[in-house]
Design a protein around this motif. Sequence first.
Motif, PDB file in Angstrom:
ATOM      1  N   MET A 114      -6.004  44.398   1.263  1.00  0.00           N
ATOM      2  CA  MET A 114      -6.452  43.234   0.498  1.00  0.00           C
ATOM      3  C   MET A 114      -7.932  43.010   0.789  1.00  0.00           C
ATOM      4  O   MET A 114      -8.315  42.658   1.912  1.00  0.00           O
ATOM      5  CB  MET A 114      -5.643  41.994   0.859  1.00  0.00           C
ATOM      6  CG  MET A 114      -5.969  40.808  -0.037  1.00  0.00           C
ATOM      7  SD  MET A 114      -4.823  39.423   0.145  1.00  0.00           S
ATOM      8  CE  MET A 114      -5.222  38.874   1.798  1.00  0.00           C
ATOM      9  N   ALA A 115      -8.743  43.193  -0.218  1.00  0.00           N
ATOM     10  CA  ALA A 115     -10.194  43.113  -0.033  1.00  0.00           C
ATOM     11  C   ALA A 115     -10.723  41.703  -0.223  1.00  0.00           C
ATOM     12  O   ALA A 115     -11.766  41.350   0.328  1.00  0.00           O
ATOM     13  CB  ALA A 115     -10.895  44.061  -1.000  1.00  0.00           C
ATOM     14  N   ALA A 116     -10.017  40.883  -1.008  1.00  0.00           N
ATOM     15  CA  ALA A 116     -10.499  39.522  -1.252  1.00  0.00           C
ATOM     16  C   ALA A 116      -9.327  38.633  -1.628  1.00  0.00           C
ATOM     17  O   ALA A 116      -8.332  39.098  -2.203  1.00  0.00           O
ATOM     18  CB  ALA A 116     -11.550  39.511  -2.368  1.00  0.00           C
ATOM     19  N   TYR A 117      -9.462  37.337  -1.288  1.00  0.00           N
ATOM     20  CA  TYR A 117      -8.414  36.359  -1.584  1.00  0.00           C
ATOM     21  C   TYR A 117      -9.047  35.014  -1.838  1.00  0.00           C
ATOM     22  O   TYR A 117      -9.865  34.557  -1.036  1.00  0.00           O
ATOM     23  CB  TYR A 117      -7.423  36.281  -0.421  1.00  0.00           C
ATOM     24  CG  TYR A 117      -6.454  35.117  -0.517  1.00  0.00           C
ATOM     25  CD1 TYR A 117      -5.629  34.967  -1.629  1.00  0.00           C
ATOM     26  CD2 TYR A 117      -6.366  34.183   0.508  1.00  0.00           C
ATOM     27  CE1 TYR A 117      -4.737  33.915  -1.725  1.00  0.00           C
ATOM     28  CE2 TYR A 117      -5.469  33.124   0.433  1.00  0.00           C
ATOM     29  CZ  TYR A 117      -4.654  32.988  -0.674  1.00  0.00           C
ATOM     30  OH  TYR A 117      -3.785  31.946  -0.766  1.00  0.00           O
ATOM     31  N   ASP A 118      -8.714  34.399  -2.951  1.00  0.00           N
ATOM     32  CA  ASP A 118      -9.197  33.063  -3.295  1.00  0.00           C
ATOM     33  C   ASP A 118      -7.981  32.149  -3.411  1.00  0.00           C
ATOM     34  O   ASP A 118      -7.253  32.193  -4.401  1.00  0.00           O
ATOM     35  CB  ASP A 118      -9.979  33.098  -4.616  1.00  0.00           C
ATOM     36  CG  ASP A 118     -10.654  31.775  -4.936  1.00  0.00           C
ATOM     37  OD1 ASP A 118     -10.087  30.704  -4.604  1.00  0.00           O
ATOM     38  OD2 ASP A 118     -11.749  31.789  -5.538  1.00  0.00           O
ATOM     39  N   LYS A 119      -7.768  31.325  -2.382  1.00  0.00           N
ATOM     40  CA  LYS A 119      -6.586  30.475  -2.351  1.00  0.00           C
ATOM     41  C   LYS A 119      -6.602  29.453  -3.476  1.00  0.00           C
ATOM     42  O   LYS A 119      -5.574  29.185  -4.106  1.00  0.00           O
ATOM     43  CB  LYS A 119      -6.492  29.758  -1.002  1.00  0.00           C
ATOM     44  CG  LYS A 119      -5.273  28.865  -0.864  1.00  0.00           C
ATOM     45  CD  LYS A 119      -5.215  28.232   0.516  1.00  0.00           C
ATOM     46  CE  LYS A 119      -3.986  27.332   0.655  1.00  0.00           C
ATOM     47  NZ  LYS A 119      -3.913  26.715   2.010  1.00  0.00           N
ATOM     48  N   ALA A 120      -7.762  28.865  -3.761  1.00  0.00           N
ATOM     49  CA  ALA A 120      -7.861  27.817  -4.774  1.00  0.00           C
ATOM     50  C   ALA A 120      -7.472  28.330  -6.155  1.00  0.00           C
ATOM     51  O   ALA A 120      -6.801  27.647  -6.922  1.00  0.00           O
ATOM     52  CB  ALA A 120      -9.275  27.237  -4.790  1.00  0.00           C
ATOM     53  N   GLN A 121      -7.894  29.543  -6.491  1.00  0.00           N
ATOM     54  CA  GLN A 121      -7.621  30.093  -7.819  1.00  0.00           C
ATOM     55  C   GLN A 121      -6.407  31.026  -7.826  1.00  0.00           C
ATOM     56  O   GLN A 121      -6.003  31.500  -8.889  1.00  0.00           O
ATOM     57  CB  GLN A 121      -8.844  30.855  -8.333  1.00  0.00           C
ATOM     58  CG  GLN A 121     -10.064  29.961  -8.537  1.00  0.00           C
ATOM     59  CD  GLN A 121     -11.209  30.701  -9.180  1.00  0.00           C
ATOM     60  OE1 GLN A 121     -11.085  31.865  -9.558  1.00  0.00           O
ATOM     61  NE2 GLN A 121     -12.335  30.032  -9.341  1.00  0.00           N
ATOM     62  N   GLY A 122      -5.835  31.282  -6.648  1.00  0.00           N
ATOM     63  CA  GLY A 122      -4.677  32.167  -6.594  1.00  0.00           C
ATOM     64  C   GLY A 122      -5.006  33.585  -7.001  1.00  0.00           C
ATOM     65  O   GLY A 122      -4.259  34.222  -7.739  1.00  0.00           O
TER      66      GLY A 122
END
Length: 250
Positions: free
Chosen positions: A1-9
């Motif tokens: 997993m290279a990137a994760y944006d919790k707010a935008q899912g």
Amino acid sequence: MAAYDKAQGRYRLEATEDHPLGRPRFDQIWIVKMGPDAALQAMSAGEVDVISYLPPDRLPEALSAGFAVETSPSDHVLRLGFNHRGQFQKKELRQAIAYAVDRSALLAIAFPGVAELAETGYFQPGSKWQSDEATEGYAYDPAQARDLLLAAGWTQNRAGRWQTQGEEIRLRLLTDGREVKPARVIAEQLEAFGFAVDLRVMEVAALRSLVADGDYDLTLFSSSTLGRSGQYPAQGLRARLEQRPFPCRP
């Protein structure tokens, strides 16, 4: 997993060049949480390649847009649960409600072309635990429903409303946001049969809390008997005692 944006899912997965099972087919995979309508719009705009789950009522829209759609049985049965500690302690009263609901009409209205009538036994076709014994089909039979209610001591007033000991019966039907459409159809059918129905649509956690406290009469939910319960029948025992499989298999 290279990137994760919790707010935008949003998740960005990148290929591992030296993975022991070989290099993945794709360099990157983006996973984005979207509502069905937004996902279909994004696919129409070429921004989305795959929608992992499409609600059945969006199927005509997807097909008309020319998208390829893979379908398979959900293995989840929609069930109507009764509060055995409340108004539905008697088996005959639960049977009366089953006869009072027109399941075929429910399918036609809530799931047109995307569901079928389920077996009324707990385990469904495909489960190795399903019994060979025939189960009651509970075909729509309002006359039978009325006879059962009268035999159990419930009566109808001049307005056609069901009552017991002079008090009008009001049924509390609980469901979550996923089953709103069929719950509304059931509520309308029971009201046409003479019941006052309070339909409450709730978050899952709040729904479970009320059910655990016995603060309901009926609850509509879906569950599978082909997963853990299908493999280990003892885990389905309590559900079988307290719930009745209901109308359809989406």
